[in-house]
Design an enzyme around this catalytic site. Structure first.
Site, PDB file in Angstrom:
ATOM      1  N   GLU A 135      28.082  53.598 -31.214  1.00  0.00           N
ATOM      2  CA  GLU A 135      28.781  52.335 -31.519  1.00  0.00           C
ATOM      3  C   GLU A 135      29.628  51.949 -30.307  1.00  0.00           C
ATOM      4  OE1 GLU A 135      30.661  54.419 -34.693  1.00  0.00           O
ATOM      5  OE2 GLU A 135      32.661  54.212 -33.807  1.00  0.00           O
ATOM      6  N   LYS A 137      32.676  51.184 -27.786  1.00  0.00           N
ATOM      7  CA  LYS A 137      34.020  51.718 -27.568  1.00  0.00           C
ATOM      8  C   LYS A 137      34.918  50.518 -27.299  1.00  0.00           C
ATOM      9  CE  LYS A 137      36.517  55.165 -24.840  1.00  0.00           C
ATOM     10  NZ  LYS A 137      37.718  54.378 -24.743  1.00  0.00           N
ATOM     11  N   ASP A 139      37.969  48.192 -26.482  1.00  0.00           N
ATOM     12  CA  ASP A 139      38.995  48.366 -25.459  1.00  0.00           C
ATOM     13  C   ASP A 139      40.277  47.640 -25.872  1.00  0.00           C
ATOM     14  OD1 ASP A 139      40.080  49.225 -23.148  1.00  0.00           O
ATOM     15  OD2 ASP A 139      39.023  47.818 -21.841  1.00  0.00           O
ATOM     16  N   TYR A 248      37.072  52.578 -37.262  1.00  0.00           N
ATOM     17  CA  TYR A 248      35.859  53.340 -36.970  1.00  0.00           C
ATOM     18  C   TYR A 248      35.903  54.801 -37.383  1.00  0.00           C
ATOM     19  CZ  TYR A 248      38.938  53.741 -32.900  1.00  0.00           C
ATOM     20  OH  TYR A 248      40.020  53.898 -32.097  1.00  0.00           O
ATOM     21  N   LYS A 344      31.097  55.846 -20.718  1.00  0.00           N
ATOM     22  CA  LYS A 344      31.823  54.740 -20.080  1.00  0.00           C
ATOM     23  C   LYS A 344      30.879  53.875 -19.260  1.00  0.00           C
ATOM     24  CE  LYS A 344      36.225  55.390 -19.693  1.00  0.00           C
ATOM     25  NZ  LYS A 344      37.398  54.808 -20.237  1.00  0.00           N
ATOM     26  N   CYS A 438      60.516  26.292   0.942  1.00  0.00           N
ATOM     27  CA  CYS A 438      59.186  25.882   0.484  1.00  0.00           C
ATOM     28  C   CYS A 438      58.210  25.843   1.664  1.00  0.00           C
ATOM     29  CB  CYS A 438      59.286  24.505  -0.170  1.00  0.00           C
ATOM     30  SG  CYS A 438      57.671  23.831  -0.590  1.00  0.00           S
ATOM     31  N   CYS A 441      57.382  21.757   2.014  1.00  0.00           N
ATOM     32  CA  CYS A 441      58.372  20.734   2.380  1.00  0.00           C
ATOM     33  C   CYS A 441      59.640  21.335   2.978  1.00  0.00           C
ATOM     34  CB  CYS A 441      58.712  19.860   1.176  1.00  0.00           C
ATOM     35  SG  CYS A 441      59.740  20.698  -0.037  1.00  0.00           S
ATOM     36  N   CYS A 456      60.412  25.383  -5.801  1.00  0.00           N
ATOM     37  CA  CYS A 456      60.840  24.308  -4.929  1.00  0.00           C
ATOM     38  C   CYS A 456      61.256  23.190  -5.882  1.00  0.00           C
ATOM     39  CB  CYS A 456      59.652  23.858  -4.070  1.00  0.00           C
ATOM     40  SG  CYS A 456      59.899  22.258  -3.307  1.00  0.00           S
ATOM     41  N   CYS A 461      58.169  16.842  -3.349  1.00  0.00           N
ATOM     42  CA  CYS A 461      57.450  17.780  -2.480  1.00  0.00           C
ATOM     43  C   CYS A 461      55.959  17.461  -2.537  1.00  0.00           C
ATOM     44  CB  CYS A 461      57.710  19.213  -2.937  1.00  0.00           C
ATOM     45  SG  CYS A 461      56.631  20.423  -2.145  1.00  0.00           S
TER      46      CYS A 461
END
Ligand code: IVH
Length: 700
Positions: A135, A137, A139, A248, A344, A438, A441, A456, A461
């Site tokens: 089945e 896995k 995550d 599970y 895996k 910035c 500008c 900024c 700008c």
């Protein structure tokens, strides 16, 4: 879980209850029927992905149950669908002991590893005939659930494997986990279940977009989002993130007096069937049983190909010896069971060199550091540029120019730097210097307290202006095809376009003389600009790029008014009464509509032919109730309850479920009871009659 007959019966009950709802009735005596109907539709929606009623109809039925329970407190049961709703904040998560330690799994990475596993299994059991169940896995974040006498009594995180955090309230926000399940049908009294909490890819992307809109760094991957949410202190936020769960494994159980171990529990596949039958989402449909390891390997390879098409992330497969009797023979080490192994999938990670960090200016002036790395292929895509979001991320990951870095790209997720490999530094690496001004500008950068992002704040700008226009024309906003980022930049640089209204007064004869613009592409662009004038109001609102206003909030806002400029007169309080609008979002909207420049721009857009009106609201009797909340109590002289509530919603108002400071108007009819008393105690609630209510709606 539901047979054909049961499905038909529940659907008939749904129709009957909907009728009663329309007639303004409160079927108190049928409360259990109503709950069963809601549980059934939740199952159809969340587990089967195959709803039989609309979201609106479900909401109406749910509200009916909320109302009945609010007025009859003694009828509330712990497994009522309303009990998933969480109020208040969790102070701390008590530590709890798992009934059986939550072990991890041994890992395998290739066919050989799996063949070794098969050989060991055969040696340990002394048999050549072993069935395996394979089945996905999942995550996410692992959880343990305890049901006692059919009721969910505890949910916990994995913690250190022996002890975890008790997170029952958050677990109840996950609608694929039933609050009660008929374990007694199988003779089971107490059951401990293992599972994985996930956030699907779509919800993860939405959630991250929201974070980005709020100027926060997005989460690296759905796994972090799911496991982080499990331990969040605000259960309402946990609910909003739409977690899902697969279960599970049954790790422990006790039997009811005089009952025997049910046959289903003698195999792993049987316990997945049992869990599915009780309304859980187990991988019953995803798993398969094989009698040879070669077939298992084939199945794993097939799944690896399908991986990107699944709605959630999986990082491999789990192969389990199917017969529980054999599992017991094989036993476990202190770390993992010997009867199961994880296979895996190929890593979506790679290492590369951090060449440089560039600083980009966003639409709201945010300065985003972007890592430039030596191009590297991960999962079929070449990655060379990775956002680092803010200064804190650079510090947390201890990044230096010249470092080797570990890069991950999971599925549809944007690539990110997991860490720097600081142990192999040569001494030639350079510190990353965050700019003080910035980069576009040159004005000084600012950082608000409690924020991680430097900004900024010069709204003229050029970088911000350009980004705002790019956002406005983008696909999810005004969707002006053929405009695109490159053209916005080009037109801006050539002084042909300097702000959003400028899109609608572009000088096409000048553009026609430019290189790369044929007659056809100009005609198309011109037409796309004209067409965009008819985009619905929510797209225009989203396109304005108001801070914290994502697509969902833009829809809420569009539905709350009959004309966009109505927001000029909205108080912070009225804004906060809108769904999902908290103080921060309300503040930002208020700020936007208080700026004369913004109002001037909106008026200009209207003159240029854009629609600032909400047409749907025009069809209804006007949006006079925009942003206001209502509740009805008692029998109204002429209106039926359902019809009155519908009128509120059609006019931009919202129905709330109880009397609180969030309520603006309580509309009172004959024989009004406790709600009226409660409302009298709250100064801000206005108590009005049906007549006054109707005149509010009809007011010009
Ligand atoms: S079985 C004794 N099945 O992977 C039973 N685990 O790396 C042990 N996981 O801690 C777990 N999907 O959180 C099992 N289908 C699945 C799984 C699964 C994900 C997680 C689980 C475990 C971790 C081990």
């Amino acid at each position: 879980m539901f047979s054909k007959e049961a499905t038909q019966k529940l659907q008939a009950n749904t129709t009957q209850l909907m009728k009663e709802l329309e007639n303004g009735k409160m079927p108190v005596k049928e409360i259990e029927k109503l709950r069963d109907v809601l549980r059934f539709h939740e199952y159809r929606y969340y587990i089967l992905n195959d709803p039989l009623i609309s979201d609106y109809e479900y909401d109406q039925l749910f509200k009916m149950l909320e109302k009945i329970e609010a007025e009859n407190n003694s009828l509330v049961t712990p497994d009522s669908p309303t009990q998933r709703v969480a109020k208040g904040l969790t102070k701390e998560f008590p530590t709890v002991q798992h009934l059986v330690p939550m072990l991890s799994l041994d890992n395998s990475y290739n066919e050989e590893d799996l063949k070794d596993f098969d050989r060991r299994a055969k040696e340990l059991t002394g048999t050549n005939k072993i069935e395996y169940c394979a089945e996905p896995k999942f995550d996410g974040g692992s959880i343990s659930l305890i049901y006692e006498n059919d009721m969910l009594v505890r949910g916990a995180t994995r913690g250190n494997g022996t002890e975890g955090d008790e997170i029952t309230t958050n677990i109840k926000q996950i609608r694929t986990i039933p609050l009660s399940a008929a374990f007694s049908k199988y003779g089971l009294q107490q059951v401990e279940i293992r599972g994985e909490v996930l956030i699907n890819k779509t919800n993860f992307a939405k959630y991250n977009q929201q974070l980005i809109d709020e100027g926060l760094p997005p989460l690296a991957n759905p796994r972090n989002a799911a496991s982080g949410t499990l331990r969040i202190k605000d259960p309402a936020e946990a609910r909003r993130r739409n977690l899902e769960a697969f279960v599970y494994h049954i790790s422990d159980y006790t039997l009811l007096k005089g009952k025997r171990v049910p046959e289903e529990l003698q195999t792993h596949s049987g316990s997945l069937e049992l869990l599915w039958d009780l309304g859980f989402r187990s991988p019953k449909k995803e798993m398969k049983v094989f009698s040879s390891i070669d077939k298992v390997i084939e199945f794993c390879n097939e799944f690896e190909i399908r991986r990107d098409n699944l709605p959630y992330e999986i990082d491999g497969m789990v192969i389990k010896t199917n017969k529980v009797e054999l599992q017991e023979q094989m036993g476990m080490t202190t770390h993992h069971p010997r009867w199961a192994i994880a296979y895996k999938f190929k890593a979506r990670q790679a290492t590369s060199k951090l060449l440089n960090v560039e600083f980009q200016v966003g639409r709201t002036g945010s300065i985003t550091p972007v890592a430039k790395i030596e191009p590297v292929a991960i999962g079929g895509v070449t990655v060379s540029s990775i956002s680092l979001f803010n200064e804190d991320v650079i510090k947390e990951k201890d990044l230096m120019i010249g470092d080797r870095v570990l890069v991950e790209r999971a599925g549809d997720v944007i690539p990110y730097i997991v860490k720097s490999l600081a142990d192999i530094r040569k001494g030639t690496e350079k510190k990353i210097k965050f700019p003080a001004t910035c980069p576009v500008c040159d004005s000084r950068l600012f950082k608000e307290e409690g924020e991680a992002v430097w900004r900024c704040i010069n709204i003229e700008c050029p970088a911000q202006v350009v980004e705002r226009i790019i956002h406005f024309v983008s696909k999810d906003a005004m969707d002006i095809r053929g405009f695109g980022e490159a053209n916005v930049r080009k037109f801006y640089e050539l002084n042909l376009l300097k702000d959003i209204p400028g899109i609608y007064t572009l000088n096409f004869s000048t553009i026609g003389e430019m290189e790369g613009f044929g007659k056809k592409s100009i005609d198309n662009l011109q037409q796309a600009i004209i067409n965009s004038k008819n985009q619905p109001l929510n797209r225009l609102i989203f396109g304005l790029g108001i801070r914290f206003v994502g697509e969902t909030t833009a829809k809420t806002l569009a539905n709350a008014v009959s004309h966009l400029l109505d927001f000029k007169d909205f108080s912070l309080e009225q804004l906060q009464n809108l769904e999902d609008v908290g103080p921060k979002v309300a503040g930002s909207i208020h700020h936007f509509f208080s700026s004369p420049d913004n109002i001037h721009m909106l008026k200009q857009l209207e003159k240029l032919g854009l629609r600032l009106k909400n047409d749907k609201k025009q069809l209804a009797t006007g949006g006079n109730l925009g942003g206001l909340t209502f509740l009805f109590t008692g029998t109204l002289p002429t209106l039926k309850r359902g019809a009155a509530e519908q009128m509120v919603e059609q006019n931009g108002g919202t129905i709330v479920s109880g009397v609180s400071s969030k309520l603006n108007y309580l509309v009172v009819g004959e024989d009004a009871g406790s709600k009226l008393e409660k409302a009298k105690k709250i100064n801000t609630v206005k108590i009005i009659s049906e007549e006054e209510f109707l005149s509010m709606i009809n007011k010009k």
